[in-house]
Design an enzyme around this catalytic site. Structure first.
Site, short mmCIF file in Angstrom:
data_model
loop_
_atom_site.label_atom_id
_atom_site.label_comp_id
_atom_site.label_asym_id
_atom_site.label_seq_id
_atom_site.Cartn_x
_atom_site.Cartn_y
_atom_site.Cartn_z
N ASP A 1 3.14 -3.98 -2.00
CA ASP A 1 3.08 -5.25 -3.00
C ASP A 1 2.82 -4.58 -4.68
O ASP A 1 3.10 -5.97 -5.42
CB ASP A 1 1.66 -5.99 -2.44
CG ASP A 1 1.54 -6.71 -1.51
OD1 ASP A 1 3.06 -7.85 -2.00
OD2 ASP A 1 1.22 -7.47 -0.68
C1 BGC Z 1 -3.50 -4.08 -3.09
C2 BGC Z 1 -1.84 -4.09 -1.96
C3 BGC Z 1 -2.40 -6.08 -1.26
C4 BGC Z 1 -2.52 -6.34 -2.86
C5 BGC Z 1 -1.96 -7.95 -2.35
C6 BGC Z 1 -3.07 -5.10 -4.31
O1 BGC Z 1 -4.05 -5.15 -4.83
O2 BGC Z 1 -2.70 -2.30 -3.36
O3 BGC Z 1 -2.49 -3.54 -0.89
O4 BGC Z 1 -1.56 -5.77 -0.90
O5 BGC Z 1 -3.07 -6.14 -3.67
O6 BGC Z 1 -3.12 -8.51 -2.24
C1 NOJ Z 2 -1.28 -4.76 1.76
C2 NOJ Z 2 -1.22 -6.35 2.48
O1 NOJ Z 2 -1.77 -7.07 3.12
C3 NOJ Z 2 0.24 -5.48 2.84
O2 NOJ Z 2 1.55 -7.03 2.81
C4 NOJ Z 2 1.24 -5.31 1.93
O3 NOJ Z 2 2.47 -4.68 2.52
C5 NOJ Z 2 0.76 -4.19 2.08
N1 NOJ Z 2 -0.60 -3.66 1.84
C6 NOJ Z 2 1.35 -2.58 0.56
O4 NOJ Z 2 1.13 -3.17 -0.28
#
Ligand code: BGC
Ligand code: NOJ
Length: 827
Positions: free
Chosen positions: A499
């Site tokens: 993400d």
């Molecule tokens: C986090 C991710 C997460 C994303 C969406 C980011 O700030 O680091 O792990 O998937 O937010 O919620």
């Molecule tokens: C947490 C999110 O829930 C997931 O969708 C994502 O793949 C990982 N973070 C990595 O960014």
């Protein structure tokens, strides 16, 4: 250092100090009513949706930590204490907290008084049951008071913590007998209310927080508790609470048990009020916020209270709950003699179910407000639960697919209560569609329910615009093919699985969300990982095409996958490892040419799982590079070297300090991709080394470093570049649960549901000489005994009972209700 131990026979984690390195929590509830409970009785309850239907208040990120819960105060002479230690934090003579599956127990004592408390949500009930038994062990008579306490949330958790100008004037309650009703907003647009009851006549009560606590007090010195006298307050706006007082006389050696219920009730529109439309009239002894107001029809609430009036009723429900979990866990068992491994097989399944229930919404790291259910996350979560709750997995996959658009893209998230796509976050995470193929594939492999592919599923929740589930998968698969960038690789959109790889964001404004702001047209940045995912899911898609007789489409898909694999070998390979992506300028990400972020785990994991370029030895080379550059003593970091500067062309990944989260943290979600890749590449010993580095039961002894619950995975462990290398964050709700269970059950233990049978290919660690695995597959129980001579060696299967055939390592599905016995000799 340990802070407790596993009680394997009871399937409980026993915590022996309230001073764990962080609150160690558990989850109650399995369908609609849910609670979070910590080892100091902190946490909260909600109905279905932690944002829209929150029942009790919690204060995240507050001081002291883990603030607010369901608290019992015991006043024994001048001493006031809590069985869960908080909020008074009075030193206890003994303390034990047992987190079991769907319940938590406390056993504590002070000055010759013992308190045993059970918290659970019985199956099928919208209620948290709290059973407390006080026992006088002091040798002489005791007169104590027991005071209960919960604080109501005004339902919408976001509004509750922000909109004080309105909310301080809305709280409404009713008090009748042993029950306190939270009827805020019931009058207008709600047909639901909550209550907190006790099965005894209270000697006092409070429903107004200020009266209960005193205006300037904290929870460690509530006025009414300290004074030994309740205020009998009737809330009128401000903050409504529910507290009962019971004066308890206990002869030496005597015990008394009380049952408290935190319940939630939904009413029919025409049955909302007492004395109307044939509903029983209001009771005369009732107190309420304003006597001029109408009174709740309590028939349903009272019926619920009656179902848990006696200890025997509670015990029966508790037995049911245990049987329910016995049933779920009987679908997969692993006995290897390695106690840590065996307990992982149990606890990992529990975490998978909890993750199914809560998605990423409510934990001690997720506020329950921010995110609903993720399209990508949930599709993956299904892989971890489908062998236990196939019907519910099917329902969830239906809901997920219903938020897909006609062009195959999808809402990134949806709210569990409304099931509608979340427009604020929107779409264009270009990996999303492919996860649906994987999730549905997992379901069909498990169940053989081909009809699911023929079911009509809405696009964007439309009542009229629908297509079959298969058509949804087709649009998913084609979406990738239709969105290809300049290097012949899939366009990334807002991000892929990572993400934080926001390659079209280009944000300079700290008020922008990395995930949702897009300043580029999205026509350049590409993801090697999506390309590898495409190759990985293509056989699933082709198999499902064939189940429906669509040979032409299956062949086409295979051709596209071969083309994509060739493309990865051409523009997605860096010499020693797979490249991660191309940015908007066409520069490589995750390449030896980069200063930071030279190598990423995702593309090595998915590349080796998909065996891209296996004929050229690419997966093995990539995995060797993982070992060389990414492996640490606490797990595999997501990338290396970490970004030290903010890169506008990369987005959030470069916003974290080195070693944290997506910037070189150990993401426990994609470690199993490497584990699976290692098994697939014929190196199970490496897989095992990686497995035990992040498996929580193996980290119990270093709980002071790891800090989070040793019975569940955390999303992230700080990487080697971080000061706090080895410290975990974000426990419980993470795709880590499902993927590690897939890695363990399907690749290390090696039992995989396939479209036409059960694959039996154990690749257990060398120290496990003999193992027994049981697996219920399509209604037939398989009992597999493994003799493990050389984990990487040849596998010979003999079916010793059950009358089915094995074709190499693929065993046909046996008759429903029958048992198939298999002997597997490895090496
Ligand atoms: C986090 C991710 C997460 C994303 C969406 C980011 O700030 O680091 O792990 O998937 O937010 O919620
Ligand atoms: C947490 C999110 O829930 C997931 O969708 C994502 O793949 C990982 N973070 C990595 O960014």
């Amino acid at each position: 250092m340990k802070f407790g131990h596993f009680d394997d026979s009871a399937r409980e984690y026993v915590i022996d100090t309230p001073r764990t390195p962080y609150p160690w929590i558990n989850y109650l509830g399995n369908t609609q009513f849910f609670s979070l409970i910590s080892n100091t009785a902190g946490g909260y309850a909600f109905y279905t949706d932690a944002r829209l239907r929150r029942l009790t208040r919690y204060r995240y990120n507050d001081v002291p930590l883990d603030n607010n819960g369901r608290y019992f105060f015991i006043k024994d002479g001048d001493t006031v204490w809590n069985p869960g230690w908080k909020p008074m934090r009075v030193e206890l003579d003994s303390y034990e907290c047992r987190h079991g599956f769907g319940y938590t127990k406390f056993s504590s004592s002070k000055n010759g008084l013992k308190a045993d408390t059970l918290y659970m949500v019985p199956n099928g009930e919208n209620a948290e049951i709290q059973r407390i038994t006080l026992t006088n062990t002091s040798g002489s008579k005791k007169s104590v008071s027991l005071v209960s306490y919960v604080e109501w949330c005004l339902y919408n958790a976001l509004d509750d913590t922000t909109n004080f100008q309105r909310n301080f004037s809305t709280g409404e309650v009713e008090i009748e007998g042993g029950a306190i009703y939270h009827k805020t907003e019931y009058r207008e647009r709600r047909n639901h209310f909550a209550f907190y009851s006790v099965n005894a006549k209270p000697d006092g009560f409070d429903t107004d927080r200020e009266t209960f606590l005193g205006l300037n007090n904290n929870y460690d010195s509530p006025d009414t508790v300290m004074a030994g006298k309740s205020g009998n307050s009737v809330a009128d706006g401000w903050s409504p609470v529910a507290s009962h007082r019971l004066n308890v006389e206990l002869e030496a050696g005597a015990s008394k048990t009380f049952i408290f219920i935190l319940g939630y009730v939904e009413m029919d529109e025409n049955k909302k009020w007492a004395g109307e439309n044939g509903c029983a009239p209001a009771s005369k002894e009732l107190l309420q916020t304003n006597p001029a107001m109408r009174v709740i029809n309590k028939e349903k609430a009272i019926a619920l209270q009656k179902r848990f009036e006696t200890p025997a009723q509670v015990e029966a429900a508790f037995d049911e709950l245990k049987k329910f979990w016995d049933g779920l866990l009987s679908n997969y068992t692993l006995k290897t003699g390695d106690e840590k491994l065996d307990r992982m097989a149990v606890w990992n399944q529990y975490q998978c179910i909890v993750t199914y229930n809560f998605a990423r919404s409510a934990s001690y790291f997720e506020s329950g407000i921010g995110r609903g259910i993720g399209f990508r996350d949930t599709s993956q979560d299904m892989l971890g639960v489908v062998h236990q709750i196939p019907t519910r997995a099917r329902e969830r996959l239906f809901d997920v697919a219903s938020t897909q658009f006609e062009d195959g893209s999808a809402y990134h998230q949806f709210q569990p209560l409304t099931k509608r796509g979340n427009a604020d976050v929107g779409s264009h995470f270009n990996d999303d569609p492919l996860w649906l193929v994987l999730g549905v594939g997992g379901y069909i492999r498990e169940t053989g329910d081909v009809d699911f592919l023929k079911v009509d599923v809405p696009f964007d929740n439309s009542a009229t615009n629908k297509a079959t589930m298969f058509e949804h998968l087709k649009r998913s698969f084609h979406y990738t093919v239709k969105h290809i960038g300049p290097h012949g690789l899939p366009l990334i959109g807002r991000a892929d699985w990572n993400d934080c790889l926001n390659l079209n964001c280009f944000s300079k404004d700290p008020n922008d969300s990395f995930q949702t702001s897009t300043n580029k047209d999205g026509k350049n940045a590409e993801s090697v990982m999506i390309a590898q995912m495409f190759v990985y899911v293509a056989p699933e898609y082709a198999a499902m095409c064939r189940l429906l007789g669509k040979e032409g489409e299956a062949k086409w898909a295979e051709k596209q996958a071969a083309k994509m694999a060739a493309q990865i070998c051409d523009t997605g390979w860096d010499g020693e490892w797979y490249i991660r992506a191309y940015d908007d300028f066409g520069n490589k990400i995750g390449s030896k040419e980069c200063v930071d972020g030279k190598i990423f785990i995702e593309s090595q994991g998915f590349g080796s799982m998909a065996q891209v370029g296996a004929d050229k030895g690419l997966p093995i080379k990539a995995l060797d590079s993982v070992k060389k550059y990414l492996d640490t003593k606490y797990g595999i970091v997501i990338l290396d070297p970490p970004y030290k500067d903010y890169h506008i062309e990369l987005g959030e990944v470069s916003s974290y300090p080195p070693g944290y989260k997506e910037n070189a943290g150990i993401f426990c979600h994609n470690n199993p991709w490497v584990i699976i890749g290692e098994v697939k590449s014929g190196r199970p010993a490496n897989a095992w080394e990686y497995y035990k580095k992040i498996a929580p039961a193996f980290l119990e002894d270093i709980s002071e470093i790891h800090r989070l619950e040793p019975y569940v995975y955390a999303q992230m462990v700080a990487g080697k570049a971080a000061r706090r290398h080895g410290e975990a964050k974000n426990s419980w709700l993470t795709g880590t649960a499902a993927w590690n269970f897939v890695a363990l059950s399907q690749w290390i233990a090696g039992i995989r549901a396939e479209y036409d049978g059960l694959r039996v290919e154990p690749r257990l660690p060398a120290h496990v000489k003999n193992a027994t695995i049981t697996r219920v597959y399509r209604g037939c129980k398989y009992v597999i005994t493994v003799e493990n001579k050389d984990p990487a060696g040849k596998i010979a299967l003999t079916v010793t009972a059950g009358g089915v055939k094995a074709d190499g390592t693929l065993v046909a599905a046996g008759a429903k209700g029958s048992t198939v016995e298999i002997k597997a000799i490895v090496g």
